[in-house]
Motif scaffolding. Structure first.
Motif, PDB file in Angstrom:
ATOM      1  N   UNK A  68       0.833  -1.207   0.000  1.00 24.48           N
ATOM      2  CA  UNK A  68       0.000   0.000   0.000  1.00 24.48           C
ATOM      3  C   UNK A  68       0.866   1.254   0.000  1.00 24.48           C
ATOM      4  N   UNK A  69       1.955   1.240   0.739  1.00 23.38           N
ATOM      5  CA  UNK A  69       2.854   2.394   0.720  1.00 23.38           C
ATOM      6  C   UNK A  69       3.444   2.586  -0.676  1.00 23.38           C
ATOM      7  N   UNK A  70       3.791   1.480  -1.340  1.00 28.30           N
ATOM      8  CA  UNK A  70       4.284   1.597  -2.721  1.00 28.30           C
ATOM      9  C   UNK A  70       3.193   2.123  -3.640  1.00 28.30           C
ATOM     10  N   UNK A  71       1.974   1.631  -3.477  1.00 29.76           N
ATOM     11  CA  UNK A  71       0.859   2.130  -4.288  1.00 29.76           C
ATOM     12  C   UNK A  71       0.682   3.637  -4.121  1.00 29.76           C
ATOM     13  N   UNK A  72       0.884   4.108  -2.895  1.00 28.43           N
ATOM     14  CA  UNK A  72       0.705   5.528  -2.586  1.00 28.43           C
ATOM     15  C   UNK A  72       1.911   6.369  -2.984  1.00 28.43           C
ATOM     16  N   UNK A  73       3.020   5.709  -3.315  1.00 29.04           N
ATOM     17  CA  UNK A  73       4.241   6.439  -3.641  1.00 29.04           C
ATOM     18  C   UNK A  73       4.843   7.131  -2.431  1.00 29.04           C
ATOM     19  N   UNK A  74       4.691   6.497  -1.251  1.00 28.72           N
ATOM     20  CA  UNK A  74       5.147   7.104  -0.004  1.00 28.72           C
ATOM     21  C   UNK A  74       6.082   6.172   0.752  1.00 28.72           C
ATOM     22  N   UNK A  75       6.970   6.788   1.536  1.00 29.68           N
ATOM     23  CA  UNK A  75       7.750   6.043   2.519  1.00 29.68           C
ATOM     24  C   UNK A  75       7.045   6.118   3.873  1.00 29.68           C
ATOM     25  N   UNK A  76       7.373   5.203   4.756  1.00 32.70           N
ATOM     26  CA  UNK A  76       6.737   5.209   6.067  1.00 32.70           C
ATOM     27  C   UNK A  76       7.011   6.512   6.808  1.00 32.70           C
ATOM     28  N   UNK A  77       8.203   7.101   6.614  1.00 33.56           N
ATOM     29  CA  UNK A  77       8.515   8.332   7.346  1.00 33.56           C
ATOM     30  C   UNK A  77       7.729   9.538   6.832  1.00 33.56           C
TER      31      UNK A  77
END
Length: 349
Positions: A68-77
């Motif tokens: 899901x983070x990859x789908x969103x184009x985001x890192x956890x930080x």
């Protein structure tokens, strides 16, 4: 409002979503989401097996967070806070999701938001309808709960009615099992009901017209079993008659609650059973009768999902309400802890 990672694992759906609390439309608010169904694992048993559900959550959740983070184009930080269902629900699954959220929050030094699953349903209407203002009247109908609540604000709920035995979704699932329709039962009953005559089978309407404000579906379920065993009716007619009887009860109880509630801006229906088209139609007519709009989230936001948990977390985060890392998982967690006790062995707070 902020970017919230939401996790849902209270029953048999493993779900993760990223929510943008500042976005103005539903499409923009849900940045990314995934849901993994466990239907195949539970189908042989005709219902959810808690141990199987917890194991499936444990196997699925961590990879899904990454996806899901990859789908969103985001890192956890880049996430502002981590929200997870902390109850009510099957405690094994709730613990898997909450512990995962705690680990992510600790690793990324982000706030934790321990969300009440029922509040996720209650606020899902505000996720779907950005202009919906408090207060509103909520019919919460799912596999585990059937309640009517006055939603006065974030964390402010007044329970007007609850079930004294079976929840509405539970009655749908048990009817499906009686008719041999398989699992999940609710959608199967709805499909078969379209082929039947809702007037063909005389079934009871428990508590309909009663001064008692609550719901009861156990007697209706037992009547379905007797109708099946009698062998006089087509399964489609039994399904249609059951669905109509259940809807009649819901409309009667909701009309009574509307009279008992204070001024509200809308009638809202949420929870898995809110995806039932016949129920939505009947509630639309009831709301119009009272001069209110009916707000029903899209079906994908009615069943268990992480978008509603992320949104409830976003609303709590905006209000400065975060939780410590020792927040407890709860098998039961009423939205209105001050509600009067209700008779009945099957009461779901």
């Amino acid at each position: 409002m902020a970017l919230i990672l939401g996790i849902e694992s209270s029953c048999d759906e493993t779900a993760v979503a990223v929510i943008d609390g500042a976005a103005a439309t539903l499409a923009a608010r849900i940045v990314a989401q995934r849901i993994a169904s466990q239907d195949d694992e539970h189908r042989p048993y005709g219902g959810v097996v808690p141990e199987i559900a917890a194991r499936a959550h444990a196997e699925t959740l961590a990879p899904m967070v990454g996806a899901v983070l990859r789908d969103a184009g985001l890192r956890l930080d880049q996430i502002d806070a981590i929200a997870a269902t902390a109850g009510p629900g099957l405690i094994g699954g709730v613990m898997v999701g909450l512990v995962t959220a705690k680990a992510l929050a600790m690793a990324a030094d982000k706030p934790l938001l321990a969300v009440n699953h029922l509040e996720g349903h209650a606020l899902s209407a505000r996720l779907a309808e950005p202009g919906l203002a408090f207060p509103y009247l909520l019919l919460l109908a799912s596999g585990g709960h059937c309640q009517i609540l006055e939603v006065r604000g974030l964390g402010q709920y007044r329970r007007l009615a609850t079930t004294i035995d079976d929840a509405l979704g539970e009655a749908f699932d048990k009817t499906a099992k009686l008719l041999g329709l398989g699992f999940p039962g609710g959608p199967a009953v709805e499909r078969l009901a379209r082929e039947g005559d809702a007037r063909a089978v005389p079934l009871p309407r428990p508590l309909m017209g009663s001064a008692e404000p609550h719901f009861s579906f156990a007697g209706l379920k037992s009547a379905v079993m007797r109708a099946r065993d009698a062998g006089l009716h087509r399964p489609a007619d039994i399904a249609a008659s059951f669905q109509q009887a259940a809807i009649d009860c819901v409309i009667d109880r909701t009309r009574r609650a509307m009279a008992a509630a204070g001024p509200v801006n809308a009638l809202v229906v949420a929870g898995g059973v809110a995806a039932n088209a016949a129920l939505r139609g009947a509630l639309t007519a009831l709301a119009a009768e009272a001069g209110l709009p009916l707000v029903a989230p899209p079906p994908k936001l009615c069943t268990d999902n992480a978008a509603m948990i992320g949104w409830a977390g976003a609303e709590r985060f905006a209000a400065g309400l975060t939780d410590p890392l020792d927040a407890l998982a709860r098998p039961r967690w009423p939205l209105d802890p001050d509600a009067e006790p209700v008779r009945g062995a099957g009461v779901k707070a």
